[in-house]
Design a protein around this motif. Sequence first.
Motif, short mmCIF file in Angstrom:
data_model
loop_
_atom_site.label_atom_id
_atom_site.label_comp_id
_atom_site.label_asym_id
_atom_site.label_seq_id
_atom_site.Cartn_x
_atom_site.Cartn_y
_atom_site.Cartn_z
N SER A 53 0.79 -1.08 -0.04
CA SER A 53 -0.07 0.07 -0.02
C SER A 53 1.00 1.31 -0.07
CB SER A 53 -0.80 0.00 1.29
OG SER A 53 -1.52 1.18 1.32
N THR A 54 0.68 2.14 -0.79
CA THR A 54 1.29 3.62 -0.79
C THR A 54 0.41 4.64 -0.24
OG1 THR A 54 0.38 4.02 -2.75
CG2 THR A 54 2.55 2.96 -2.92
N THR A 55 -0.96 4.17 0.13
CA THR A 55 -1.82 5.20 0.70
C THR A 55 -2.32 4.89 2.12
OG1 THR A 55 -3.74 3.97 0.08
CG2 THR A 55 -2.77 5.71 -1.43
N ARG B 35 -0.45 8.09 5.86
CA ARG B 35 -0.68 9.47 5.49
C ARG B 35 0.40 10.32 6.25
NH1 ARG B 35 -7.01 8.71 6.32
NH2 ARG B 35 -6.06 8.72 8.50
#
Length: 143
Positions: free
Chosen positions: A127-129, A132
Motif C-alpha cells: 500500500s502506498t496510501t 498518510r
Amino acid sequence: MDEEPLEGQAFRTVEAEDAPVVLAPDGAVVRPLLALDGRGSQAVFELAPGAVTRAVSHATVVELWHVTAGSGRIWRRQAGREAVDVLRAGTSVSVPLGTAFQFRADEDSPGPLRIVAVTMPPWPDGSTTEARPEHGPWRPTVD
C-alpha cells in the motif's frame, strides 16, 4: 466457552532476527513477523538511539504497541487532543484509527527502541496510501 478453530490456519513460529527487514513509511526499521487470516499482523519496529520518525496517520488500520527495549517518546493527536508519552520496556500504547503519531528514541537509550506491534486488520502489503503524512512536533531524522 470453547471456540471452534479456524479451518486452514497453520501454526507458525518466527524468530524476529530471521524475519526480513523493511522500512516502514514513517522511517522505522520493521521486521514483519506473522499474519493471521485477515484479522491481524505482528511486527517488530526498531529505532536507533536519537532517531526520530516521520509523523503519519493510518487510513485503515489500528495498532497496539508493546515496548520491549530502549526508551523514547510517542506523540499522538486525535480529535482535538494530543499527548506525548514516555516509551520504555514494559509500556504499551494504542494507535487508534486516524491518529496522527510520531515517535523518537532517546539519545541516551541503552540501545535501539524496540516495539512489538499488532496491526488490525493486517498491514496492507504494497500500500502506498495506508500511511498518510502528518505534521508532528519533532524534526524527522530518518531517510
